[in-house]
Write an enzyme that holds these catalytic residues in place. Structure first.
Site, PDB file in Angstrom:
ATOM      1  N   LYS A   1     -43.296  -4.905 -10.849  1.00  0.00           N
ATOM      2  CA  LYS A   1     -42.877  -5.228 -12.221  1.00  0.00           C
ATOM      3  C   LYS A   1     -43.528  -4.193 -13.118  1.00  0.00           C
ATOM      4  CE  LYS A   1     -42.050  -8.541 -15.741  1.00  0.00           C
ATOM      5  NZ  LYS A   1     -40.937  -9.441 -15.884  1.00  0.00           N
TER       6      LYS A   1
ATOM      7  N   GLN B   1     -45.000  -5.760 -18.085  1.00  0.00           N
ATOM      8  CA  GLN B   1     -45.210  -7.198 -18.292  1.00  0.00           C
ATOM      9  C   GLN B   1     -45.624  -7.438 -19.736  1.00  0.00           C
ATOM     10  OE1 GLN B   1     -45.575 -10.255 -15.901  1.00  0.00           O
ATOM     11  NE2 GLN B   1     -45.228 -10.940 -17.996  1.00  0.00           N
ATOM     12  N   THR B   2     -44.942  -8.361 -20.403  1.00  0.00           N
ATOM     13  CA  THR B   2     -45.351  -8.758 -21.748  1.00  0.00           C
ATOM     14  C   THR B   2     -45.804 -10.217 -21.728  1.00  0.00           C
ATOM     15  OG1 THR B   2     -43.143  -9.489 -22.437  1.00  0.00           O
ATOM     16  CG2 THR B   2     -43.677  -7.161 -22.756  1.00  0.00           C
TER      17      THR B   2
ATOM     18  N   ASP C   1     -46.164 -12.377 -14.048  1.00  0.00           N
ATOM     19  CA  ASP C   1     -45.077 -12.597 -13.108  1.00  0.00           C
ATOM     20  C   ASP C   1     -45.425 -12.151 -11.695  1.00  0.00           C
ATOM     21  OD1 ASP C   1     -43.649 -13.621 -15.206  1.00  0.00           O
ATOM     22  OD2 ASP C   1     -42.505 -11.797 -15.589  1.00  0.00           O
TER      23      ASP C   1
ATOM     24  N   GLU D   1     -38.613  -5.916 -10.599  1.00  0.00           N
ATOM     25  CA  GLU D   1     -38.197  -6.854 -11.641  1.00  0.00           C
ATOM     26  C   GLU D   1     -38.278  -6.203 -13.013  1.00  0.00           C
ATOM     27  OE1 GLU D   1     -39.432 -11.067 -13.772  1.00  0.00           O
ATOM     28  OE2 GLU D   1     -40.376 -10.548 -11.860  1.00  0.00           O
TER      29      GLU D   1
ATOM     30  N   ASN E   1     -19.430 -14.487 -20.134  1.00  0.00           N
ATOM     31  CA  ASN E   1     -19.411 -13.283 -20.961  1.00  0.00           C
ATOM     32  C   ASN E   1     -20.647 -12.429 -20.713  1.00  0.00           C
ATOM     33  OD1 ASN E   1     -18.366 -11.643 -23.241  1.00  0.00           O
ATOM     34  ND2 ASN E   1     -20.219 -12.362 -24.261  1.00  0.00           N
TER      35      ASN E   1
ATOM     36  N   GLY F   1     -36.570 -26.035 -11.603  1.00  0.00           N
ATOM     37  CA  GLY F   1     -37.947 -26.432 -11.336  1.00  0.00           C
ATOM     38  C   GLY F   1     -38.533 -25.857 -10.069  1.00  0.00           C
TER      39      GLY F   1
END
Length: 226
Positions: free
Chosen positions: A37, A40-41, A49, A108, A147, A199
């Site tokens: 990744k 990352q924020t 993540d 990601e 869409n 979940g």
């Protein structure tokens, strides 16, 4: 060796849990997996993540570059923190260093496909072109998804990035009329590789592994790495 970028039709659609589930399914099929990744924020609120992927899927080859405190788009988060985005070649080198024979490398993104990840204006789509990766697109089953999905696939096709399929990041139980209808419609747009139960990120590692193995077609997973 295979590099697959995992993007989504927006923020919060389930990219991280999909990365973890595919990584888990691949590891159970005997495939070596790395997850990257680059940006990352949201670290100020505890977002991590890569750690989540490690917890859920048991992946130990985890790599990232830039981390920003605020839960904002990367460019805005970097500006707010007085920091810079990584350079394009840094992201490409990070991915290339992970790639090796027999390994599936998942990359990601942050937010949707065309969010700026590197300066100047470099997106996950650009990175996919650079590393010759296909894209797995994480979608929702909610109103508006058709869409959003078509727009994302058109953006991929515009730069000749192939779509490896769609994954519904959070599938309700029971599904309502809209979700059921959208799932059928999504399958007419592109192959739906899996629909992860809502979940799923709250499962323990054992239950998550069982869910992941059941969610993806084993032959498709095995064929990801030549």
């Amino acid at each position: 060796m295979t590099i697959l970028v995992v993007t989504g039709t927006g923020t919060g659609v389930g990219k991280t849990v999909v990365c973890a589930a595919l990584a888990s399914a691949a590891r159970q099929a005997g495939i070596d997996v790395a997850v990257c990744k680059p940006v990352q924020t949201g670290t100020a609120r505890g977002d991590d993540d890569l750690a989540e992927v490690g917890r859920l899927a048991g992946v130990t080859q985890l790599a990232g570059l830039a981390r920003y405190p605020q839960p904002m788009a990367p460019a805005a988060a970097a500006e707010h923190a007085g920091m810079a985005l990584p350079a394009r070649d840094q992201i490409v080198r990070l991915i290339a260093d992970l790639d090796r024979p027999g390994r599936l490398t998942l990359v990601e993104g942050a937010g949707g496909l065309l969010v700026e990840l590197a300066e100047p204006g470099v997106t996950l789509r650009d990175v996919a072109v650079d590393v010759a990766a296909a894209a797995l697109v994480v979608v929702t089953a909610d109103l508006g998804t058709l869409n959003h999905t078509k727009l994302t696939l058109e953006a991929l096709a515009a730069q000749q990035v192939s779509c490896a399929g769609l994954v519904i990041g959070s599938w309700p139980d029971p599904p309502g009329l809209v979700a059921a209808s959208n799932r059928s419609a999504l399958a007419r747009i592109a192959m739906v590789r899996a629909a992860l139960p809502a979940g799923a990120a709250s499962l323990d590692a054992g239950d998550f592994a069982a869910m992941s193995a059941a969610a993806f077609d084993r032959n498709w997973v095995a064929g990801l790495v030549g």
